[in-house]
Design a protein around this motif. Structure first.
Motif, PDB file in Angstrom:
ATOM      1  N   HIS A 121       0.696  -1.160   0.008  1.00 32.59           N
ATOM      2  CA  HIS A 121      -0.013  -0.064   0.061  1.00 32.59           C
ATOM      3  C   HIS A 121       0.777   1.212  -0.013  1.00 32.59           C
ATOM      4  CE1 HIS A 121      -3.467   2.456   0.740  1.00 32.59           C
ATOM      5  NE2 HIS A 121      -2.788   3.250   1.813  1.00 32.59           N
ATOM      6  N   GLN A 122       1.879   1.320   0.875  1.00 34.03           N
ATOM      7  CA  GLN A 122       2.603   2.402   0.764  1.00 34.03           C
ATOM      8  C   GLN A 122       3.670   2.557  -0.477  1.00 34.03           C
ATOM      9  OE1 GLN A 122       5.581   2.099   4.221  1.00 34.03           O
ATOM     10  NE2 GLN A 122       3.757   1.699   5.838  1.00 34.03           N
ATOM     11  N   LEU A 123       4.063   1.468  -0.924  1.00 34.04           N
ATOM     12  CA  LEU A 123       4.570   1.418  -2.074  1.00 34.04           C
ATOM     13  C   LEU A 123       3.675   2.098  -3.360  1.00 34.04           C
ATOM     14  CD1 LEU A 123       7.146   0.952  -3.724  1.00 34.04           C
ATOM     15  CD2 LEU A 123       6.482  -1.519  -4.073  1.00 34.04           C
ATOM     16  N   ALA A 124       2.610   1.810  -3.424  1.00 36.81           N
ATOM     17  CA  ALA A 124       1.640   2.265  -4.396  1.00 36.81           C
ATOM     18  C   ALA A 124       1.361   3.760  -4.238  1.00 36.81           C
ATOM     19  CB  ALA A 124       0.168   1.530  -4.475  1.00 36.81           C
ATOM     20  N   ALA A 125       1.252   4.034  -2.795  1.00 42.26           N
ATOM     21  CA  ALA A 125       0.996   5.691  -2.801  1.00 42.26           C
ATOM     22  C   ALA A 125       2.356   6.403  -2.961  1.00 42.26           C
ATOM     23  CB  ALA A 125       0.682   5.625  -1.289  1.00 42.26           C
ATOM     24  N   LEU A 126       3.384   5.958  -2.594  1.00 42.31           N
ATOM     25  CA  LEU A 126       4.607   6.689  -3.157  1.00 42.31           C
ATOM     26  C   LEU A 126       4.801   6.661  -4.713  1.00 42.31           C
ATOM     27  CD1 LEU A 126       7.437   5.450  -0.766  1.00 42.31           C
ATOM     28  CD2 LEU A 126       6.725   7.741  -1.185  1.00 42.31           C
ATOM     29  N   ARG A 127       4.493   5.627  -5.265  1.00 40.80           N
ATOM     30  CA  ARG A 127       4.573   5.670  -6.884  1.00 40.80           C
ATOM     31  C   ARG A 127       3.499   6.618  -7.417  1.00 40.80           C
ATOM     32  NH1 ARG A 127       5.334  -0.629  -8.165  1.00 40.80           N
ATOM     33  NH2 ARG A 127       7.667  -0.632  -7.844  1.00 40.80           N
ATOM     34  N   GLU A 128       2.527   6.964  -6.928  1.00 42.28           N
ATOM     35  CA  GLU A 128       1.437   7.609  -7.284  1.00 42.28           C
ATOM     36  C   GLU A 128       2.131   9.235  -7.265  1.00 42.28           C
ATOM     37  OE1 GLU A 128      -2.754   7.421  -5.751  1.00 42.28           O
ATOM     38  OE2 GLU A 128      -2.710   5.073  -6.268  1.00 42.28           O
ATOM     39  N   ARG A 129       2.584   9.492  -5.857  1.00 49.44           N
ATOM     40  CA  ARG A 129       2.906  10.857  -5.592  1.00 49.44           C
ATOM     41  C   ARG A 129       4.443  11.030  -6.704  1.00 49.44           C
ATOM     42  NH1 ARG A 129       5.080  10.858   0.077  1.00 49.44           N
ATOM     43  NH2 ARG A 129       3.228   9.274   0.410  1.00 49.44           N
ATOM     44  N   THR A 130       5.082  10.236  -6.838  1.00 47.91           N
ATOM     45  CA  THR A 130       6.210  10.331  -7.664  1.00 47.91           C
ATOM     46  C   THR A 130       5.671  10.353  -9.212  1.00 47.91           C
ATOM     47  OG1 THR A 130       7.700   8.924  -6.475  1.00 47.91           O
ATOM     48  CG2 THR A 130       8.577   9.244  -8.665  1.00 47.91           C
ATOM     49  N   ASP A 131       4.799   9.841  -9.599  1.00 50.92           N
ATOM     50  CA  ASP A 131       4.130   9.917 -11.062  1.00 50.92           C
ATOM     51  C   ASP A 131       3.583  11.216 -11.025  1.00 50.92           C
ATOM     52  OD1 ASP A 131       5.178   7.379 -11.687  1.00 50.92           O
ATOM     53  OD2 ASP A 131       3.028   6.535 -11.564  1.00 50.92           O
ATOM     54  N   ALA A 132       3.109  11.883 -10.014  1.00 46.49           N
ATOM     55  CA  ALA A 132       2.098  13.349 -10.043  1.00 46.49           C
ATOM     56  C   ALA A 132       3.340  14.014  -9.958  1.00 46.49           C
ATOM     57  CB  ALA A 132       1.423  13.312  -8.682  1.00 46.49           C
ATOM     58  N   LEU A 133       4.569  14.015  -9.551  1.00 47.72           N
ATOM     59  CA  LEU A 133       5.547  15.135  -9.601  1.00 47.72           C
ATOM     60  C   LEU A 133       6.203  15.041 -10.685  1.00 47.72           C
ATOM     61  CD1 LEU A 133       7.487  14.535  -5.982  1.00 47.72           C
ATOM     62  CD2 LEU A 133       6.419  16.420  -6.736  1.00 47.72           C
ATOM     63  N   ALA A 134       6.145  14.119 -11.357  1.00 52.68           N
ATOM     64  CA  ALA A 134       6.761  13.757 -12.921  1.00 52.68           C
ATOM     65  C   ALA A 134       5.922  14.501 -13.872  1.00 52.68           C
ATOM     66  CB  ALA A 134       7.166  12.494 -13.307  1.00 52.68           C
ATOM     67  N   ALA A 135       4.774  14.689 -13.650  1.00 49.59           N
ATOM     68  CA  ALA A 135       3.570  15.203 -14.585  1.00 49.59           C
ATOM     69  C   ALA A 135       3.756  16.611 -14.593  1.00 49.59           C
ATOM     70  CB  ALA A 135       2.237  14.712 -14.218  1.00 49.59           C
TER      71      ALA A 135
END
Length: 87
Positions: free
Chosen positions: A73-87
């Motif tokens: 769950h934490q990994l998925a949340a971090l990946r979402e945050r990282t993807d949002a930063l990259a956008a």
């Protein structure tokens, strides 16, 4: 003061921190998986009754899923945050 520069620097630092957090979570998941596989091999190669083996294996599998869940769950949340930063 250049606010755009501050934003981009802060974003880079946040992305780097997220990347390190993702690596740490993946390492933790690998350790959990390794421990599970090791325990599973011990049970499979033991001389215990086959019925008992099945119960022990089912318990190991359930514990493995439970131990992994929070980290996944934490990994998925971090990946979402990282993807949002990259956008």
């Amino acid at each position: 003061m250049n606010t755009e520069r501050l934003r981009s620097t802060g974003g880079a630092r946040t992305a780097h921190r997220s990347s390190l957090d993702i690596q740490a979570l993946r390492a933790t998941l690998a350790e959990i998986d390794f421990a599970f596989e090791s325990d599973l091999e011990v049970v499979k190669n033991s001389a215990m009754d086959e019925g008992l083996k099945r119960k022990v294996i089912a318990t190991l599998q359930q514990r493995h899923r439970e131990r992994r869940a929070a980290y996944v769950h934490q990994l998925a949340a971090l990946r979402e945050r990282t993807d949002a930063l990259a956008a």
